[in-house]
Design a protein around this motif. Structure first.
Motif, short mmCIF file in Angstrom:
data_model
loop_
_atom_site.label_atom_id
_atom_site.label_comp_id
_atom_site.label_asym_id
_atom_site.label_seq_id
_atom_site.Cartn_x
_atom_site.Cartn_y
_atom_site.Cartn_z
N ALA A 72 0.87 -1.19 0.09
CA ALA A 72 -0.06 -0.03 -0.18
C ALA A 72 1.01 1.34 -0.05
CB ALA A 72 -0.96 -0.22 1.39
N LEU A 73 1.84 1.19 0.71
CA LEU A 73 2.70 2.50 0.75
C LEU A 73 4.03 2.59 -0.19
CD1 LEU A 73 3.37 2.35 4.53
CD2 LEU A 73 2.06 3.91 3.67
N ASN A 74 4.36 1.57 -0.97
CA ASN A 74 5.45 1.56 -1.79
C ASN A 74 5.31 1.05 -3.07
OD1 ASN A 74 7.26 2.47 0.30
ND2 ASN A 74 7.19 0.53 1.17
N SER A 75 3.72 1.00 -3.58
CA SER A 75 3.70 0.58 -5.22
C SER A 75 3.72 1.48 -5.92
CB SER A 75 2.34 0.02 -5.01
OG SER A 75 1.18 0.82 -4.73
N GLY A 76 3.80 2.92 -5.53
CA GLY A 76 3.60 4.23 -6.22
C GLY A 76 2.21 4.27 -7.02
N LEU A 77 1.15 3.61 -6.08
CA LEU A 77 -0.15 3.96 -6.75
C LEU A 77 -1.02 4.27 -5.53
CD1 LEU A 77 -0.62 0.51 -8.79
CD2 LEU A 77 -0.02 2.72 -9.58
N SER A 78 -2.13 4.84 -5.90
CA SER A 78 -3.43 5.21 -4.84
C SER A 78 -3.76 4.01 -4.27
CB SER A 78 -4.39 6.24 -5.57
OG SER A 78 -3.85 7.22 -6.07
N ALA A 79 -3.77 3.85 -2.96
CA ALA A 79 -4.30 2.71 -2.15
C ALA A 79 -5.37 2.80 -1.39
CB ALA A 79 -3.01 2.10 -1.30
N CYS A 80 -6.25 1.96 -1.39
CA CYS A 80 -7.32 1.80 -0.36
C CYS A 80 -7.19 0.14 0.26
CB CYS A 80 -8.76 1.91 -1.30
SG CYS A 80 -10.00 1.88 -0.06
N ARG A 81 -7.07 0.50 1.41
CA ARG A 81 -6.84 -0.74 2.56
C ARG A 81 -8.04 -1.00 3.05
NH1 ARG A 81 -2.16 -2.20 4.78
NH2 ARG A 81 -2.18 -4.18 5.37
N LEU A 82 -8.52 -2.20 2.62
CA LEU A 82 -10.00 -2.52 3.10
C LEU A 82 -10.04 -3.52 4.32
CD1 LEU A 82 -11.28 -3.23 -0.54
CD2 LEU A 82 -11.79 -1.25 0.96
N SER A 83 -8.85 -4.22 4.47
CA SER A 83 -8.27 -5.21 5.75
C SER A 83 -7.08 -5.37 5.66
CB SER A 83 -9.30 -6.47 5.42
OG SER A 83 -8.71 -7.19 4.41
N ILE A 84 -6.44 -6.34 6.69
CA ILE A 84 -5.12 -6.65 6.66
C ILE A 84 -4.60 -6.99 5.39
CG2 ILE A 84 -3.62 -8.13 7.80
CD1 ILE A 84 -4.87 -7.58 10.32
N GLY A 85 -5.44 -7.96 4.93
CA GLY A 85 -4.84 -8.57 3.43
C GLY A 85 -5.61 -8.27 2.26
N SER A 86 -6.17 -7.01 2.21
CA SER A 86 -6.88 -6.65 0.84
C SER A 86 -6.69 -5.20 0.67
CB SER A 86 -8.44 -6.67 1.48
OG SER A 86 -9.08 -6.56 0.11
N VAL A 87 -6.29 -5.06 -0.58
CA VAL A 87 -6.05 -3.63 -0.78
C VAL A 87 -6.54 -3.30 -2.54
CG1 VAL A 87 -3.55 -4.45 -1.87
CG2 VAL A 87 -3.95 -2.07 -1.01
N LEU A 88 -7.01 -2.26 -2.85
CA LEU A 88 -7.10 -1.86 -4.22
C LEU A 88 -6.43 -0.61 -4.32
CD1 LEU A 88 -11.24 -1.33 -4.17
CD2 LEU A 88 -9.73 -3.31 -4.91
N LEU A 89 -5.48 -0.72 -5.56
CA LEU A 89 -4.61 0.19 -6.10
C LEU A 89 -4.95 0.65 -7.39
CD1 LEU A 89 -1.36 -2.23 -5.21
CD2 LEU A 89 -2.18 -0.36 -3.96
N GLU A 90 -4.73 1.92 -7.83
CA GLU A 90 -5.23 2.87 -8.77
C GLU A 90 -4.17 3.59 -9.34
OE1 GLU A 90 -9.20 4.31 -11.00
OE2 GLU A 90 -9.04 4.34 -8.81
N GLY A 91 -3.70 3.75 -10.42
CA GLY A 91 -3.03 4.82 -11.04
C GLY A 91 -3.22 4.79 -12.49
N PRO A 92 -2.67 5.86 -13.24
CA PRO A 92 -2.69 6.06 -14.62
C PRO A 92 -2.74 4.93 -15.41
CG PRO A 92 -1.36 7.54 -13.55
CD PRO A 92 -1.60 6.81 -12.80
N GLY A 93 -3.68 4.25 -16.07
CA GLY A 93 -3.84 3.29 -16.83
C GLY A 93 -3.56 1.65 -16.07
N ILE A 94 -4.09 1.72 -14.74
CA ILE A 94 -3.67 0.45 -13.96
C ILE A 94 -4.70 0.46 -12.97
CG2 ILE A 94 -2.02 1.66 -12.49
CD1 ILE A 94 -1.88 -1.83 -14.03
N PHE A 95 -5.03 -0.74 -12.79
CA PHE A 95 -5.89 -0.87 -11.41
C PHE A 95 -5.64 -2.34 -10.89
CE2 PHE A 95 -10.28 -2.82 -9.61
CZ PHE A 95 -10.36 -1.83 -8.43
N ILE A 96 -5.58 -2.41 -9.64
CA ILE A 96 -5.24 -3.76 -9.05
C ILE A 96 -6.14 -4.02 -7.89
CG2 ILE A 96 -3.17 -5.15 -7.90
CD1 ILE A 96 -1.34 -3.25 -9.76
N ASN A 97 -6.56 -5.36 -7.90
CA ASN A 97 -7.43 -5.78 -6.80
C ASN A 97 -6.38 -6.88 -5.94
OD1 ASN A 97 -9.15 -6.62 -4.78
ND2 ASN A 97 -10.01 -8.25 -6.32
N GLY A 98 -5.86 -6.69 -4.96
CA GLY A 98 -5.01 -7.58 -4.37
C GLY A 98 -5.67 -8.34 -2.95
N GLY A 99 -5.42 -9.36 -2.80
CA GLY A 99 -5.82 -10.16 -1.47
C GLY A 99 -4.91 -11.21 -0.94
#
Length: 372
Positions: A72-99
């Motif tokens: 969440a802190l070092n991906s270089g993307l805007s991060a929304c942390r939904l739980s300990i093991g869940s994150v949404l990342l977004e930036g120009p031309g990219i969207f990532i759903n991580g679990g």
């Protein structure tokens, strides 16, 4: 509960994935709910913005909360942390759903990556792996796609990584009549689809299955994809079979399949689906189907499943006699002077055979995991 926007700093045409929702029921799978809602809202232009999809899996020795903090802190993307093991990342031309999920030995992670180009998808896949850092070699793991029946939504599934067992010993499987590695390679080389493992609990069936799946990953030079179930109800309709035939799974593993293997003449109405995908019209196309069962007698199994050309082998794992248990114990215990005492402790008066699990337990080993 109202969610107006995932990213309140952006909106309008610049943020077509922003979403407003009203939830009136208990929320299950919060990250998944937001992801699907954002996708539906952006249905008119998501194909244009994110035409490339990749899925990234990995397993790391790091703690889950530390790992996802770092992402969440070092991906270089805007991060929304939904739980300990869940994150949404977004930036120009990219969207990532991580679990991610934490097992006893490692953290298992999966990332859905949507991008506007192949190059951007690869760039952010590589960056995620750099942020994650220490990870297991994917050839040393397999991905378990576990299917089960959900009281709310019918057939459901969850996926996670499993690591290959440290080592499997020939001494644990005297019934094979050959080295375990030779048996596995011969099965994977064969045209037959089905492998049937019969034996009492603790006789090494699951350990052997894991070794087979690990060998698949080594051949593939990537994590083998395994459809798995032990849910009788999940096998009572066609959906799970369609998933196997049309998906990218390398194997279908059915544990505790006692009910499924009985003769059709005795009222078994579910086996015909497996007969069809084993070598029928809707074929498995080289993928493997592995059954484990506690049925004591091969004669209890429907003979159609065992037909040559369909079934590679039926293996009856069994209890070990004293000499066989001592041979396995010598592989597990470095101090051979202790072996006789340990084996004597297993074979109390009247005991004629012990399970593979009994020997491992007495040796103090339960099956370590193999790392890269």
């Amino acid at each position: 509960m109202n969610i107006h926007k995932l990213n309140p700093e952006r909106g309008g045409a610049e943020n077509p994935l922003a979403v407003g929702l009203s939830f009136q029921h208990q929320i299950h799978g919060f990250a998944d709910t937001i992801l699907k809602a954002r996708t539906i809202r952006a249905l008119d232009n998501i194909a244009a913005r994110y035409p490339v999809y990749r899925h990234l899996r990995c397993a790391s020795r790091r703690k889950l909360e530390e790992l996802f903090d770092d992402i969440a802190l070092n991906s270089g993307l805007s991060a929304c942390r939904l739980s300990i093991g869940s994150v949404l990342l977004e930036g120009p031309g990219i969207f990532i759903n991580g679990g991610g999920w934490r097992t006893a030995a490692f953290s298992s992670c999966g990332f859905g990556i949507w991008a506007d180009s192949i190059a951007r998808a690869q760039e952010h896949s590589d960056k995620l792996l750099r942020v994650i850092g220490e990870a297991y070699d994917r050839k040393c793991m397999f991905t378990l796609d576990w299917h089960f029946m959900d009281g709310r939504s019918g057939l459901n599934s969850t996926s996670f990584n499993e690591l290959v067992v440290d080592e499997i010993y020939d001494e644990a499987y005297p019934a094979l009549g050959c080295p375990v590695s030779d048996f596995i390679q011969s099965y994977l080389d064969s045209d037959e689809t089905v492998l049937l493992l019969l034996g009492t609990p603790g006789s090494g069936k699951t350990r052997l299955v894991c070794a087979i799946l690990g060998a698949m990953s080594e051949r593939k030079e990537d994590s083998a994809e395994v459809l798995y179930t032990c849910d009788k109800k999940a096998l009572e309709n066609d959906e799970i079979f369609v998933n196997f035939i049309t998906g990218e799974h390398d194997a279908f593993v059915i544990e505790d399949a006692d009910h499924l293997l009985l003769a059709r003449s005795n009222g078994n109405h579910d086996l015909h689906r497996f007969l069809a995908i084993a070598d029928g019209v809707a074929r498995a196309q080289g993928r493997k189907i592995i059954f484990t069962t506690n049925l004591p007698n091969i004669n209890d199994v429907d003979e159609a499943l065992l037909r040559p050309g369909r079934c590679y082998a039926s293996v009856a794992t069994r209890l070990l006699n004293r000499d066989e248990a001592a041979a396995l114990m010598r592989r597990l215990v470095e101090d051979h002077a202790r072996v006789d005492a340990l084996v004597t402790g297993l074979f109390a008066t009247g005991v004629r055979g012990v399970s593979v699990a009994d020997v491992y337990r007495a040796s103090g080993k339960t099956g370590r995991r193999r790392a890269s």
